[in-house]
Structure formats: C-alpha cells, structure tokens
Design a protein around this motif. Structure first.
Motif, short mmCIF file in Angstrom:
data_model
loop_
_atom_site.label_atom_id
_atom_site.label_comp_id
_atom_site.label_asym_id
_atom_site.label_seq_id
_atom_site.Cartn_x
_atom_site.Cartn_y
_atom_site.Cartn_z
N GLY A 111 0.60 -0.95 -0.10
CA GLY A 111 0.30 -0.17 -0.34
C GLY A 111 1.11 0.86 -0.20
O GLY A 111 2.42 1.17 0.08
N GLN A 112 0.32 2.06 -0.15
CA GLN A 112 1.19 3.91 0.24
C GLN A 112 1.28 4.00 1.33
O GLN A 112 2.18 5.03 1.48
CB GLN A 112 0.42 4.37 -0.93
CG GLN A 112 -1.17 5.38 -0.79
CD GLN A 112 -2.11 4.42 0.44
OE1 GLN A 112 -2.00 3.00 -0.15
NE2 GLN A 112 -3.24 4.77 1.33
N GLY A 113 0.69 3.18 2.06
CA GLY A 113 1.06 4.32 3.56
C GLY A 113 0.26 5.14 4.27
O GLY A 113 -0.55 6.01 2.93
N THR A 114 -0.19 5.00 5.36
CA THR A 114 -0.49 6.23 6.37
C THR A 114 -0.24 6.91 7.22
O THR A 114 0.13 5.81 7.67
CB THR A 114 -2.14 5.72 6.61
OG1 THR A 114 -2.89 6.35 7.46
CG2 THR A 114 -2.07 4.12 7.63
N GLN A 115 0.21 8.13 7.63
CA GLN A 115 1.13 8.87 8.72
C GLN A 115 0.57 8.47 9.78
O GLN A 115 -1.29 9.17 10.07
CB GLN A 115 1.43 10.62 8.11
CG GLN A 115 1.45 10.82 9.19
CD GLN A 115 3.56 10.16 8.86
OE1 GLN A 115 4.03 10.17 8.35
NE2 GLN A 115 4.46 10.26 10.77
#
Length: 120
Positions: A111-115
C-alpha cells in the motif's frame, strides 16, 4: 488491478489509540498473509506485525507487543492495526503488505502508507 489502500492515520496524543485499516482489491485476499510495516523519518523500515491468511496466528515486534493488535476480516478484504498506548516513538508512515507463495513464485503487494503522528 491490485490495490492496497490504507486509511485511518492522523494525529493522536501520547497514550491515545488509533486504528488504521488496509483494504485490498484485485487479488485473493484470503490467500495472503498480511504484514504491517512502519517507517519513521531517517530510520529504516520496521516490521510491526504479521497475521496469517486465516488470521489464526499473529506475531509482533517487541517494540509494540502488548500495545498493538492486528486483525483481519476476509469477507471485507480488510486488515486492521489497532494501536493503543501510543508513544511519540510510534510516529511513522504505516504501510500494509500482502505476501504469498503460489506455484513456487513469491507474490507481494504494498500500500501507499498512512501517516501516524503521536504528539501533544
């Protein structure tokens, strides 16, 4: 088209809780073990935890053991990371990863990631 889409990140105070989710599409989610990774600024990517394809077995990094819980809902093609008792050092981009071996070949998706930011 294979996709892993994380959501649920944000700003939380120390000691607080947050749940991030990862929704999968484009592949047979129930056949894949799922991993959560995190990467803080200036640091190497760290494996947070693993859940098997059936969700029977989980394993966690020592740094999060007892505070974080991984679960999955194969009917919803979703894996979750419940984070409790958050600390400033948990601040990072959290990404999910799907991985399996089929017919001798390794298949892995990101996935692109979440902060996630833990700060007062």
């Amino acid at each position: 088209q294979v996709q892993l889409v994380e959501s649920g990140g944000g700003l939380v105070q120390p000691g607080g809780s947050l749940r991030v989710s990862c929704v999968a599409s484009g592949f047979t989610f129930s056949s894949y073990a799922m991993r959560w990774y995190r990467q803080a600024v200036g640091k190497e990517r760290e494996l947070v935890g693993i859940i098997t394809s059936a969700g029977v077995i989980t394993n966690y990094a020592d740094s999060v053991k007892g505070r974080f819980t991984i679960s999955r809902d194969n009917a919803k093609n979703t894996v979750y990371l419940q984070m409790n008792s958050l600390k400033p050092e948990d601040t990072a981009v959290y990404s999910c990863n799907a991985r399996t071996v089929l017919a001798g070949g390794l298949y892995t998706y990101w996935g692109q990631g979440t902060q996630v930011t833990v700060s007062s």
